[in-house]
Design a protein around this motif. Structure first.
Motif, PDB file in Angstrom:
ATOM      1  N   ALA A 181       3.662   5.785  -5.320  1.00  0.00           N
ATOM      2  CA  ALA A 181       3.889   5.870  -6.925  1.00  0.00           C
ATOM      3  C   ALA A 181       2.527   6.555  -7.567  1.00  0.00           C
ATOM      4  O   ALA A 181       2.450   7.034  -8.893  1.00  0.00           O
ATOM      5  N   GLY A 182       1.229   6.544  -6.772  1.00  0.00           N
ATOM      6  CA  GLY A 182       0.135   7.194  -7.420  1.00  0.00           C
ATOM      7  C   GLY A 182      -0.047   8.617  -7.075  1.00  0.00           C
ATOM      8  O   GLY A 182       0.753   9.433  -6.462  1.00  0.00           O
ATOM      9  N   ARG A 183      -1.391   8.943  -7.225  1.00  0.00           N
ATOM     10  CA  ARG A 183      -1.760  10.513  -6.937  1.00  0.00           C
ATOM     11  C   ARG A 183      -2.273  10.752  -5.831  1.00  0.00           C
ATOM     12  O   ARG A 183      -2.712   9.583  -5.133  1.00  0.00           O
ATOM     13  N   VAL A 198       0.736  -1.190   0.102  1.00  0.00           N
ATOM     14  CA  VAL A 198      -0.129  -0.045   0.037  1.00  0.00           C
ATOM     15  C   VAL A 198       0.883   1.225  -0.105  1.00  0.00           C
ATOM     16  O   VAL A 198       0.640   2.222  -0.724  1.00  0.00           O
ATOM     17  N   LEU A 199       1.953   1.317   0.639  1.00  0.00           N
ATOM     18  CA  LEU A 199       2.690   2.376   0.916  1.00  0.00           C
ATOM     19  C   LEU A 199       3.563   2.763  -0.470  1.00  0.00           C
ATOM     20  O   LEU A 199       3.520   3.866  -0.943  1.00  0.00           O
ATOM     21  N   SER A 200       3.947   1.647  -1.312  1.00  0.00           N
ATOM     22  CA  SER A 200       4.681   1.887  -2.515  1.00  0.00           C
ATOM     23  C   SER A 200       3.667   2.259  -3.543  1.00  0.00           C
ATOM     24  O   SER A 200       3.846   3.256  -4.348  1.00  0.00           O
ATOM     25  N   ARG A 201       2.401   1.745  -3.611  1.00  0.00           N
ATOM     26  CA  ARG A 201       1.170   2.353  -4.364  1.00  0.00           C
ATOM     27  C   ARG A 201       0.891   3.701  -4.065  1.00  0.00           C
ATOM     28  O   ARG A 201       0.904   4.510  -5.160  1.00  0.00           O
ATOM     29  N   LEU A 202       0.692   3.967  -2.827  1.00  0.00           N
ATOM     30  CA  LEU A 202       0.710   5.394  -2.344  1.00  0.00           C
ATOM     31  C   LEU A 202       1.748   6.393  -2.925  1.00  0.00           C
ATOM     32  O   LEU A 202       1.461   7.533  -3.445  1.00  0.00           O
ATOM     33  N   ILE A 218      -6.702   3.163  -2.699  1.00  0.00           N
ATOM     34  CA  ILE A 218      -5.574   2.179  -2.872  1.00  0.00           C
ATOM     35  C   ILE A 218      -5.677   1.816  -1.202  1.00  0.00           C
ATOM     36  O   ILE A 218      -5.527   0.563  -1.052  1.00  0.00           O
ATOM     37  N   ALA A 219      -6.049   2.501  -0.198  1.00  0.00           N
ATOM     38  CA  ALA A 219      -6.153   1.938   1.389  1.00  0.00           C
ATOM     39  C   ALA A 219      -7.376   0.824   1.177  1.00  0.00           C
ATOM     40  O   ALA A 219      -7.077  -0.118   1.726  1.00  0.00           O
ATOM     41  N   ARG A 220      -8.643   1.058   0.904  1.00  0.00           N
ATOM     42  CA  ARG A 220      -9.691   0.218   0.559  1.00  0.00           C
ATOM     43  C   ARG A 220      -9.147  -0.984  -0.033  1.00  0.00           C
ATOM     44  O   ARG A 220      -9.634  -2.248   0.396  1.00  0.00           O
ATOM     45  N   GLU A 221      -8.543  -0.880  -0.955  1.00  0.00           N
ATOM     46  CA  GLU A 221      -8.395  -2.152  -1.978  1.00  0.00           C
ATOM     47  C   GLU A 221      -7.244  -3.001  -1.115  1.00  0.00           C
ATOM     48  O   GLU A 221      -7.325  -4.274  -1.196  1.00  0.00           O
ATOM     49  N   GLY A 222      -6.304  -2.299  -0.522  1.00  0.00           N
ATOM     50  CA  GLY A 222      -5.383  -3.037   0.251  1.00  0.00           C
ATOM     51  C   GLY A 222      -5.924  -3.770   1.673  1.00  0.00           C
ATOM     52  O   GLY A 222      -5.447  -4.865   1.699  1.00  0.00           O
ATOM     53  N   GLN A 223      -6.864  -3.184   2.112  1.00  0.00           N
ATOM     54  CA  GLN A 223      -7.709  -4.017   3.153  1.00  0.00           C
ATOM     55  C   GLN A 223      -8.280  -4.865   2.889  1.00  0.00           C
ATOM     56  O   GLN A 223      -8.625  -5.834   3.265  1.00  0.00           O
ATOM     57  N   ARG A 224      -8.983  -4.744   1.624  1.00  0.00           N
ATOM     58  CA  ARG A 224      -9.865  -5.979   1.125  1.00  0.00           C
ATOM     59  C   ARG A 224      -9.079  -7.189   0.572  1.00  0.00           C
ATOM     60  O   ARG A 224      -9.543  -8.376   0.955  1.00  0.00           O
TER      61      ARG A 224
END
Length: 336
Positions: free
Chosen positions: A162-164, A156-160, A171-177
């Motif tokens: 790299a993302g907007r 999640v941290l790496s995606r955050l 991204i946080a909801r997807e990682g939790q799911r």
């Protein structure tokens, strides 16, 4: 006695007891280390162990529960007599006589006790091993959950990074799911494995930890000292298999078939090769003729009818038509 005195007195072989007034012969192998502080308790333990090795009857060997309770009470009375010195000579004589008369049953019960002890030890070892495996599985499960949690957070941290900025919540909801999905799948798989292990454990216990039985124990019931034992039934050996059910082929009750019967009619056939070439055998003719001749000798109609109750045995056996014909012929004779 101390260990040094035992080594000094009995190392060379059996020797009399050094206690004044005691004339028993002792051996070094019979000495052992004292477990209890009170020597009286130590002596009672030795007596109890010896008596219970001889009087080792099991509950399933008795006809009733009351008989087994009486046996337990009798065994405790024997132990009490030996501990307190009451009728020691008679009690020892009864024990020795019982041991000689029931040696086979004593050894069989000792073997069963050893089997039960081995089975109990195996069960304890199996349960301890299963507890260790469960602890190891729980520790491994905790490590897997912690590793997956750290990996999910790093993803999640790496995606955050790299993302907007507006995609942070998604991204946080997807990682939790994803983490919840992985945890649910892992728990269902672990539950399936635990159920499978429980089924296997139950089958192993039923197969390897079966309760021993007293099959094959022999001995004299009510052997003088112990009362209320079950009567021993000796199994009847199986008879040899008889495919005819007791029927002997070619055996008759009223006659014996001979090889040859003199006859002016049959003697020429015996010498005629034309008759014998097709497989004709005069013994078949003899057997059939004699069977028809003696067929009715074992039938007693009066007795069979009286037993079946179809007709009165005191009345003559005759059909209604025969009776009417007799009456008619009698009337015509009187007119003539």
């Amino acid at each position: 006695m101390c260990e040094s005195c035992v080594d000094r007195i009995f190392s060379s072989g059996p020797a009399p007891c050094p206690v004044a007034g005691c004339h028993k012969t002792l051996r070094k192998a019979k000495f052992r280390k004292q477990t209890f502080e009170d020597i009286g308790v130590e002596r009672e333990v030795d007596i109890r162990r010896r008596v219970m090795q001889i009087l080792n009857r099991r509950e399933e060997e008795f006809a009733t529960k009351r008989a087994y309770d009486d046996f337990l009470e009798q065994r405790e009375m024997i132990i009490a007599n030996l501990v307190h010195g009451t009728d020691v000579a008679k009690t020892e004589t009864d024990l020795q006589r019982y041991a000689q008369e029931n040696l086979s049953s004593i050894r069989a019960n000792q073997a069963l006790e050893a089997q039960e002890a081995t089975t109990f030890q195996e069960r304890q070892t199996l349960e301890q091993e299963q507890a260790r495996l469960r602890r190891e599985a729980a520790r491994q499960e905790y490590e897997n959950e912690r590793r997956e949690l750290l990996a999910g957070r790093e993803d999640v941290l790496s995606r955050l990074a790299a993302g907007r900025a507006g995609d942070a919540a998604a991204i946080a909801r997807e990682g939790q799911r994803v983490l919840l999905k992985k945890s649910s799948a892992r728990r269902s798989e672990e539950e399936r494995i635990r159920q499978k292990q429980a089924v296997l454990r139950g089958s192993e216990l039923r197969k390897g930890v079966a309760a021993p039985t007293t099959a094959g124990i022999t001995g004299a019931p009510d052997s003088g000292l112990v009362k209320g034992l079950k009567k021993i039934e000796v199994p009847v050996p199986d008879k040899p298999y008889d495919p005819f059910g007791g029927l002997v082929p070619d055996k008759r009750d009223y006659y014996t078939l001979q090889e040859h019967y003199p006859s002016t009619y049959l003697d020429p056939i015996r010498q005629d090769t034309r008759m014998l070439a097709g497989g004709y055998d005069l013994r078949e003719y003899y057997s059939r003729t004699l069977l028809e001749a003696f067929a009715g000798l074992g039938c007693f109609l009066d007795e069979e009818l009286s037993e079946s109750g179809s007709l009165d045995a005191s009345k003559p056996v005759a059909t209604q038509g025969a009776a009417m014909a007799a009456a008619t012929s009698g009337g015509n004779a009187s007119k003539a």
